[in-house]
Design a protein around this motif. Sequence first.
Motif, PDB file in Angstrom:
ATOM      1  N   UNK A 117      75.503  58.686  50.565  1.00 49.34           N
ATOM      2  CA  UNK A 117      76.885  57.762  50.537  1.00 49.34           C
ATOM      3  C   UNK A 117      76.267  56.664  49.826  1.00 49.34           C
ATOM      4  N   UNK A 118      75.238  56.030  49.925  1.00 44.79           N
ATOM      5  CA  UNK A 118      74.978  54.928  49.394  1.00 44.79           C
ATOM      6  C   UNK A 118      74.908  54.945  47.685  1.00 44.79           C
ATOM      7  N   UNK A 119      74.448  56.319  47.654  1.00 47.50           N
ATOM      8  CA  UNK A 119      74.115  56.385  46.045  1.00 47.50           C
ATOM      9  C   UNK A 119      75.475  56.792  45.304  1.00 47.50           C
ATOM     10  N   UNK A 120      76.483  57.357  46.075  1.00 49.99           N
ATOM     11  CA  UNK A 120      77.827  57.927  45.628  1.00 49.99           C
ATOM     12  C   UNK A 120      78.804  56.679  45.597  1.00 49.99           C
ATOM     13  N   UNK A 121      78.522  55.628  46.306  1.00 45.39           N
ATOM     14  CA  UNK A 121      79.359  54.573  46.833  1.00 45.39           C
ATOM     15  C   UNK A 121      79.724  53.711  45.164  1.00 45.39           C
ATOM     16  N   UNK A 122      78.621  53.439  44.728  1.00 42.92           N
ATOM     17  CA  UNK A 122      78.778  52.603  43.294  1.00 42.92           C
ATOM     18  C   UNK A 122      79.814  53.600  42.082  1.00 42.92           C
ATOM     19  N   UNK A 123      79.405  54.857  42.337  1.00 44.81           N
ATOM     20  CA  UNK A 123      80.351  55.619  41.306  1.00 44.81           C
ATOM     21  C   UNK A 123      81.977  55.709  41.954  1.00 44.81           C
ATOM     22  N   UNK A 124      82.206  55.316  43.128  1.00 45.52           N
ATOM     23  CA  UNK A 124      83.493  55.357  43.443  1.00 45.52           C
ATOM     24  C   UNK A 124      84.030  53.919  43.152  1.00 45.52           C
TER      25      UNK A 124
END
Length: 311
Positions: free
Chosen positions: A294-301
Motif C-alpha cells: 500500500x505504501x509503495x502503490x500510494x505515490x502511484x495513485x
Amino acid sequence: MRYAAGRLASAAGVLLAAFTIVFLLLQALPGDAVMIRFENPELGLTPEQIASVRESYGADVGVLTQYWSSLSGAVRGDFGFSAASGASVSTLLGSAIPSTLLLAGLGFAVAVVLAGLLALGAALSPAGWLANALRSLPSLFVSVPVFWLGIVLIQVFSFRLGLISVIRPGPLEALILPVLTLAIPISAPIAQVLVRAIDDVQTQPFITVVRSKGAGEVWILLRSVLRNAALPALTIAGVLLGELIGGAVVTETVFARFGVGRLTADALDAQDIPVLQAIVVLAAFAFVVVNLVVDLVAPLIDPRLKRRVQA
C-alpha cells in the motif's frame, strides 16, 4: 529507491518486534505444552524419557537460547515441530494456508466490491432517502459480530430458504456463506472512508471546474472523484487485513472449515506454542507485506505523494 529501502527496513523492524513480543508473551503462558502432552500417565513415559523429549523440542534450555533458536529457524522458514501432534509446523501451515488464503482473498474482493457499490450508490442516488439509507448501512455492517452473522446466514439461506446446503456442499457452494460472513463486516469501514472521501473531493474547486464544462455526474465521479478518493480507502483496506485474519478464525470455526483459523483454535486449546508462534509471525508478515505494498502503490495513485517522496 531511498523511499522503498526505508519502507523495507521499517517492515523488517516491525517483523522482528512482532516476533519478539509474541515469543515473550507465549513464554509467559502458564504450563508447558510438552509436559502437558507427555506427562499423561496413559503414555507411561519415564521421567528420563520425558526429559529426552523436552530436549528434542529444545524446551530444556534457557529463554535466550530458545529465542535465538526460534528466530534463526523462523528466518530459514523452520518453525520446529508441533508440541501437540509432533508434525512439522511448516507442514501444518502449508496444508492450512491455501484454504484460508482462498477464503480471505475472496472475502476481501467481495468486501471491496460491496463497499464500492455502497459508496457509488450513495453518491449517485437521486433520492435523498435512498442515499441516506445506503450511507447508514456501513454502520450496521460494522456492528454485526462475525459469529452471529455466520449463524444468521446459515439459518436463513440454508435452513429457511434451502438455497445453500451446509451438508456436503460443493467446493463453490461451500465458499458462499463463509465469504459473505467475512466480507460484510470488512466492507463497512472501507465504505465509510470511501463515502467520506467522495464527499470531500466533490467539494474541491477542480470538480466545480469540470462540472462547469458540462461533464455529467457519472463521468465526474468515475473519472475525477473516484481516483482522488481511492487513496484513503486503499490505506484503510491495508489496515483491515488484521481484522480479515481474525474474522477468518471465527468464520472457519462457525462453518467447520479447515484452515489457519481452525489450526489457531486447536493450538490454543493444546497450548501448542510452536504452532501459535508461527501463525502470529505469519499474520504479522502478511500484515507488513500488504501495508508495504500500500505504501509503495500510494505515490502511484496520488501524484502529490510522489513529489513528497522525491523531495
